[in-house]
Design an enzyme around this catalytic site. Structure first.
Site, PDB file in Angstrom:
ATOM      1  N   PRO A 156      18.475  70.116  53.754  1.00  0.00           N
ATOM      2  CA  PRO A 156      20.304  70.720  54.128  1.00  0.00           C
ATOM      3  C   PRO A 156      20.681  70.938  53.058  1.00  0.00           C
ATOM      4  N   ARG A 198      22.519  93.256  57.757  1.00  0.00           N
ATOM      5  CA  ARG A 198      22.570  93.568  58.935  1.00  0.00           C
ATOM      6  C   ARG A 198      24.216  94.143  58.398  1.00  0.00           C
ATOM      7  N   GLY A 237      19.452  88.542  53.655  1.00  0.00           N
ATOM      8  CA  GLY A 237      20.353  87.928  53.790  1.00  0.00           C
ATOM      9  C   GLY A 237      20.537  87.597  52.173  1.00  0.00           C
ATOM     10  N   PRO A 242      13.080  73.984  52.020  1.00  0.00           N
ATOM     11  CA  PRO A 242      14.835  73.023  51.289  1.00  0.00           C
ATOM     12  C   PRO A 242      15.149  72.586  53.044  1.00  0.00           C
ATOM     13  N   GLY A 279      23.619  88.510  51.048  1.00  0.00           N
ATOM     14  CA  GLY A 279      24.800  88.445  51.167  1.00  0.00           C
ATOM     15  C   GLY A 279      25.567  87.509  51.122  1.00  0.00           C
ATOM     16  N   ARG A 334      26.560  76.417  62.511  1.00  0.00           N
ATOM     17  CA  ARG A 334      25.857  76.675  64.037  1.00  0.00           C
ATOM     18  C   ARG A 334      24.224  75.722  64.512  1.00  0.00           C
ATOM     19  N   TYR A 341      10.790  71.334  58.867  1.00  0.00           N
ATOM     20  CA  TYR A 341      10.550  71.424  60.416  1.00  0.00           C
ATOM     21  C   TYR A 341       9.166  72.734  60.444  1.00  0.00           C
TER      22      TYR A 341
HETATM   23  C1  HXC Z   1      22.321  79.221  72.929  1.00  0.00           C
HETATM   24  C2  HXC Z   1      22.263  80.867  72.141  1.00  0.00           C
HETATM   25  C3  HXC Z   1      22.886  80.522  71.137  1.00  0.00           C
HETATM   26  C4  HXC Z   1      23.523  78.852  71.603  1.00  0.00           C
HETATM   27  C5  HXC Z   1      22.989  82.866  70.737  1.00  0.00           C
HETATM   28  N1  HXC Z   1      22.354  82.556  72.216  1.00  0.00           N
HETATM   29  N2  HXC Z   1      23.198  81.444  70.551  1.00  0.00           N
HETATM   30  N3  HXC Z   1      21.902  80.431  73.145  1.00  0.00           N
HETATM   31  N4  HXC Z   1      22.815  78.488  71.997  1.00  0.00           N
HETATM   32  N5  HXC Z   1      23.561  78.697  70.364  1.00  0.00           N
HETATM   33  C6  HXC Z   1      21.673  83.772  72.629  1.00  0.00           C
HETATM   34  C7  HXC Z   1      23.066  84.526  73.602  1.00  0.00           C
HETATM   35  O1  HXC Z   1      22.966  84.326  74.963  1.00  0.00           O
HETATM   36  C8  HXC Z   1      21.738  85.548  73.619  1.00  0.00           C
HETATM   37  O2  HXC Z   1      21.083  85.246  75.113  1.00  0.00           O
HETATM   38  C9  HXC Z   1      20.878  85.742  72.537  1.00  0.00           C
HETATM   39  O3  HXC Z   1      20.770  84.348  71.397  1.00  0.00           O
HETATM   40  C10 HXC Z   1      21.226  86.569  71.657  1.00  0.00           C
HETATM   41  O4  HXC Z   1      22.527  86.233  71.413  1.00  0.00           O
HETATM   42  P1  HXC Z   1      23.226  87.350  70.448  1.00  0.00           P
HETATM   43  O5  HXC Z   1      24.685  86.316  70.287  1.00  0.00           O
HETATM   44  O6  HXC Z   1      23.604  88.704  70.956  1.00  0.00           O
HETATM   45  O7  HXC Z   1      22.978  87.656  68.912  1.00  0.00           O
HETATM   46  P2  HXC Z   1      23.193  88.034  67.570  1.00  0.00           P
HETATM   47  O8  HXC Z   1      24.913  88.549  67.331  1.00  0.00           O
HETATM   48  O9  HXC Z   1      22.209  89.241  67.264  1.00  0.00           O
HETATM   49  O10 HXC Z   1      23.101  87.056  66.663  1.00  0.00           O
HETATM   50  C11 HXC Z   1      21.946  86.281  66.349  1.00  0.00           C
HETATM   51  C12 HXC Z   1      22.883  84.383  66.411  1.00  0.00           C
HETATM   52  C13 HXC Z   1      22.969  84.568  65.367  1.00  0.00           C
HETATM   53  C14 HXC Z   1      21.578  84.283  65.925  1.00  0.00           C
HETATM   54  C15 HXC Z   1      22.410  84.177  67.569  1.00  0.00           C
HETATM   55  O11 HXC Z   1      23.708  83.066  65.030  1.00  0.00           O
HETATM   56  C16 HXC Z   1      23.395  84.846  64.080  1.00  0.00           C
HETATM   57  O12 HXC Z   1      23.835  86.076  63.446  1.00  0.00           O
HETATM   58  N6  HXC Z   1      22.814  84.083  63.121  1.00  0.00           N
HETATM   59  C17 HXC Z   1      22.815  84.544  61.548  1.00  0.00           C
HETATM   60  C18 HXC Z   1      22.799  83.968  60.856  1.00  0.00           C
HETATM   61  C19 HXC Z   1      21.955  81.786  60.853  1.00  0.00           C
HETATM   62  O13 HXC Z   1      21.977  82.008  62.394  1.00  0.00           O
HETATM   63  N7  HXC Z   1      21.776  81.151  59.499  1.00  0.00           N
HETATM   64  C20 HXC Z   1      21.749  79.826  60.060  1.00  0.00           C
HETATM   65  C21 HXC Z   1      20.360  79.936  59.242  1.00  0.00           C
HETATM   66  S1  HXC Z   1      20.593  78.332  59.095  1.00  0.00           S
HETATM   67  P3  HXC Z   1      21.331  86.109  76.319  1.00  0.00           P
HETATM   68  O14 HXC Z   1      19.952  85.842  77.678  1.00  0.00           O
HETATM   69  O15 HXC Z   1      22.866  85.476  76.409  1.00  0.00           O
HETATM   70  O16 HXC Z   1      21.316  87.727  76.274  1.00  0.00           O
HETATM   71  C22 HXC Z   1      18.693  78.057  59.160  1.00  0.00           C
HETATM   72  C23 HXC Z   1      18.172  76.233  58.829  1.00  0.00           C
HETATM   73  C24 HXC Z   1      17.229  75.738  59.020  1.00  0.00           C
HETATM   74  O17 HXC Z   1      17.543  78.430  59.440  1.00  0.00           O
HETATM   75  C25 HXC Z   1      16.734  73.848  58.276  1.00  0.00           C
HETATM   76  C26 HXC Z   1      17.607  73.561  58.400  1.00  0.00           C
HETATM   77  C27 HXC Z   1      17.536  71.921  57.635  1.00  0.00           C
HETATM   78  P1  NAP Z   2      22.917  81.907  56.049  1.00  0.00           P
HETATM   79  O1  NAP Z   2      24.256  82.637  55.191  1.00  0.00           O
HETATM   80  O2  NAP Z   2      23.347  82.481  57.820  1.00  0.00           O
HETATM   81  O3  NAP Z   2      21.471  83.388  55.817  1.00  0.00           O
HETATM   82  C1  NAP Z   2      21.277  84.104  56.595  1.00  0.00           C
HETATM   83  C2  NAP Z   2      21.585  85.033  56.237  1.00  0.00           C
HETATM   84  O4  NAP Z   2      20.229  86.122  57.377  1.00  0.00           O
HETATM   85  C3  NAP Z   2      22.278  85.844  56.250  1.00  0.00           C
HETATM   86  O5  NAP Z   2      23.148  86.634  54.787  1.00  0.00           O
HETATM   87  C4  NAP Z   2      22.863  87.035  57.675  1.00  0.00           C
HETATM   88  O6  NAP Z   2      23.325  87.965  57.468  1.00  0.00           O
HETATM   89  C5  NAP Z   2      21.279  87.385  57.889  1.00  0.00           C
HETATM   90  N1  NAP Z   2      20.378  88.193  58.791  1.00  0.00           N
HETATM   91  C6  NAP Z   2      20.861  87.163  59.839  1.00  0.00           C
HETATM   92  N2  NAP Z   2      19.720  88.138  60.143  1.00  0.00           N
HETATM   93  C7  NAP Z   2      19.355  89.368  60.517  1.00  0.00           C
HETATM   94  C8  NAP Z   2      19.208  90.266  60.310  1.00  0.00           C
HETATM   95  N3  NAP Z   2      18.272  90.669  61.473  1.00  0.00           N
HETATM   96  N4  NAP Z   2      18.686  91.754  59.384  1.00  0.00           N
HETATM   97  C9  NAP Z   2      18.672  91.432  58.833  1.00  0.00           C
HETATM   98  N5  NAP Z   2      19.278  89.801  57.597  1.00  0.00           N
HETATM   99  C10 NAP Z   2      19.465  88.970  58.985  1.00  0.00           C
HETATM  100  O7  NAP Z   2      22.241  80.728  56.245  1.00  0.00           O
HETATM  101  P2  NAP Z   2      21.600  79.702  54.467  1.00  0.00           P
HETATM  102  O8  NAP Z   2      22.084  78.664  54.637  1.00  0.00           O
HETATM  103  O9  NAP Z   2      21.677  80.370  53.412  1.00  0.00           O
HETATM  104  O10 NAP Z   2      19.852  80.361  55.231  1.00  0.00           O
HETATM  105  C11 NAP Z   2      19.532  81.496  54.110  1.00  0.00           C
HETATM  106  C12 NAP Z   2      17.843  80.917  54.309  1.00  0.00           C
HETATM  107  O11 NAP Z   2      17.221  79.165  53.963  1.00  0.00           O
HETATM  108  C13 NAP Z   2      17.757  80.817  55.711  1.00  0.00           C
HETATM  109  O12 NAP Z   2      15.691  81.118  55.721  1.00  0.00           O
HETATM  110  C14 NAP Z   2      16.936  79.262  56.589  1.00  0.00           C
HETATM  111  O13 NAP Z   2      16.470  78.784  57.855  1.00  0.00           O
HETATM  112  C15 NAP Z   2      16.865  78.344  54.960  1.00  0.00           C
HETATM  113  N6  NAP Z   2      17.481  77.111  55.037  1.00  0.00           N
HETATM  114  C16 NAP Z   2      18.392  76.404  55.276  1.00  0.00           C
HETATM  115  C17 NAP Z   2      18.714  75.230  54.552  1.00  0.00           C
HETATM  116  C18 NAP Z   2      20.242  75.285  55.018  1.00  0.00           C
HETATM  117  O14 NAP Z   2      20.652  73.592  55.215  1.00  0.00           O
HETATM  118  N7  NAP Z   2      21.158  75.846  54.527  1.00  0.00           N
HETATM  119  C19 NAP Z   2      18.020  74.501  54.991  1.00  0.00           C
HETATM  120  C20 NAP Z   2      16.468  75.078  55.615  1.00  0.00           C
HETATM  121  C21 NAP Z   2      16.358  76.188  55.566  1.00  0.00           C
HETATM  122  P3  NAP Z   2      23.639  89.091  58.570  1.00  0.00           P
HETATM  123  O15 NAP Z   2      24.573  88.618  59.221  1.00  0.00           O
HETATM  124  O16 NAP Z   2      24.623  90.119  57.916  1.00  0.00           O
HETATM  125  O17 NAP Z   2      22.441  89.910  58.844  1.00  0.00           O
END
Ligand code: HXC
Ligand code: NAP
Length: 285
Positions: free
Chosen positions: A195, A44, A19, A193, A21, A204, A152
């Site tokens: 936020p 990805r 992740g 971390p 990028g 999201r 969490y």
């Molecule tokens: C409910 C959802 C949903 C949503 C997707 N789904 N988004 N359900 N609410 N908001 C469901 C879909 O309906 C589907 O189920 C299944 O999940 C797969 O969805 P896809 O869209 O096909 O998945 P995909 O395109 O692979 O995308 C994966 C993803 C997306 C996780 C949904 O958000 C993503 O690419 N995220 C990567 C980056 C990311 O999330 N970064 C944030 C990390 S922040 P069905 O049943 O319909 O097939 C973080 C912070 C932590 O972790 C702590 C903060 C303090």
């Molecule tokens: P982000 O920019 O969305 O980073 C998530 C990365 O994961 C993206 O680069 C995404 O790239 C990659 N990824 C998602 N699905 C993947 C897969 N199947 N295979 C390979 N790579 C995948 O969000 P971020 O805030 O920087 O989060 C980074 C990390 O910090 C995460 O572990 C998150 O839980 C943690 N974190 C963030 C916060 C915050 O406040 N931002 C707080 C606590 C913890 P692709 O879509 O190209 O795959």
């Protein structure tokens, strides 16, 4: 907000960031590059990675390799390791940072929605850890794992239950292997971390007007969110040999957020000085 380590603190080290990028992975990678590391970023979306390579190489003068990899696919992880060795030789560290997350009441989730987060966060981390760990052990090479969790992982949290389950699993993995693989000179640590603004997390976790309704800074005793460089400093330190005796630790970097929100009376900060004066006068009556 400045880099804190010596400019050559990671010289000669090769580090893979999943992740890498975007968001925090990119910021941590940029600082590791500035400290002399060779960097490999995977995720990805190859087009996103390629853009980041150009940007990071231009800004730091360092060397970055982008390899597309879905961390849910073991064979793609094995390929990242092979490509990295082909370009840079021995690998020294892996930063497990890739994640997927969104907010939802749990009863609204399909099992596939639950799976998608667990597969990226937990399975992706243990796939990468297993593949890299086996490789280091077979080649008698030391190594460092650094896993990004969040607070969490131990408190749990409503509305992000798949993520909470996964991060708890990653923390258990971190602590377990810190002990089991220490004999191979492989360290495992985690960072939790609070936020830190990124497009990926904010879009999201605070979609629409939630960002104005729930300002994360208000939940934090220091009344601000994190700066990427603050996290990058900690990550670089934990990747470096300066932290050689730290193993099995999770370091929280959240401005005091989780403790404040767990504290029974923390909400009393809403009481004004005048009210405290009145309460003081009432004491003992
Ligand atoms: C409910 C959802 C949903 C949503 C997707 N789904 N988004 N359900 N609410 N908001 C469901 C879909 O309906 C589907 O189920 C299944 O999940 C797969 O969805 P896809 O869209 O096909 O998945 P995909 O395109 O692979 O995308 C994966 C993803 C997306 C996780 C949904 O958000 C993503 O690419 N995220 C990567 C980056 C990311 O999330 N970064 C944030 C990390 S922040 P069905 O049943 O319909 O097939 C973080 C912070 C932590 O972790 C702590 C903060 C303090
Ligand atoms: P982000 O920019 O969305 O980073 C998530 C990365 O994961 C993206 O680069 C995404 O790239 C990659 N990824 C998602 N699905 C993947 C897969 N199947 N295979 C390979 N790579 C995948 O969000 P971020 O805030 O920087 O989060 C980074 C990390 O910090 C995460 O572990 C998150 O839980 C943690 N974190 C963030 C916060 C915050 O406040 N931002 C707080 C606590 C913890 P692709 O879509 O190209 O795959």
């Amino acid at each position: 907000m400045e880099g804190m380590l010596k400019s050559d603190a990671l010289k000669g080290k090769t580090i893979i960031i999943t992740g890498g990028g975007t968001g925090l992975g990119k910021s941590m990678g940029k600082y590791m590059l500035a400290l002399g590391a060779n960097l490999v970023i995977t995720s990805r979306k190859k087009e996103v990675l390629d853009k980041t390579v150009l940007e990071l190489e231009r800004e730091t003068g360092g060397s970055v390799l982008a390899v597309a990899c879905d961390v849910r696919k073991y064979e793609e992880i094995v390929n990242v390791i092979a490509e990295t060795e082909r370009r840079y030789g021995q690998i020294h560290g892996v930063l497990n940072n890739a994640a997927g997350n969104f907010i939802s009441p749990t009863e609204r989730l399909s099992y596939r929605a639950f799976d998608i987060v667990v597969d990226i966060v937990l399975k992706g981390t243990y796939y990468m850890t297993l593949a890299m760990g086996k490789h280091w052990i077979a080649n008698k090479q030391p190594g460092t794992f650094l896993n990004i969790v969040t607070t969490y992982a131990w408190t749990g949290s409503g509305y992000v239950v798949p993520s909470a389950c996964s991060k708890a699993g990653v923390l258990a993995l971190t602590r377990s292997l810190a002990v089991e693989w220490a004999k191979y000179n492989i360290r495992s640590n985690a960072i939790a971390p609070g936020p830190f603004p990124t497009e990926g997390a904010w879009s999201r976790l605070l979609p629409g007007d939630l960002v104005s309704k729930f300002n994360p800074a208000e939940r934090i005793p220091l009344k601000r969110v994190g700066e990427h460089q603050e996290l990058a400093n900690l990550a670089a330190y934990l990747m470096s040999d300066f932290s050689a005796y730290i193993n099995g630790e999770v370091i929280t970097i959240d401005g005091g957020e989780w403790l404040r929100n767990g504290g029974e009376f923390s909400h009393l900060e809403a009481i004004t000085d005048t009210q405290w004066d009145q309460l003081e006068k009432m004491r003992g009556k």
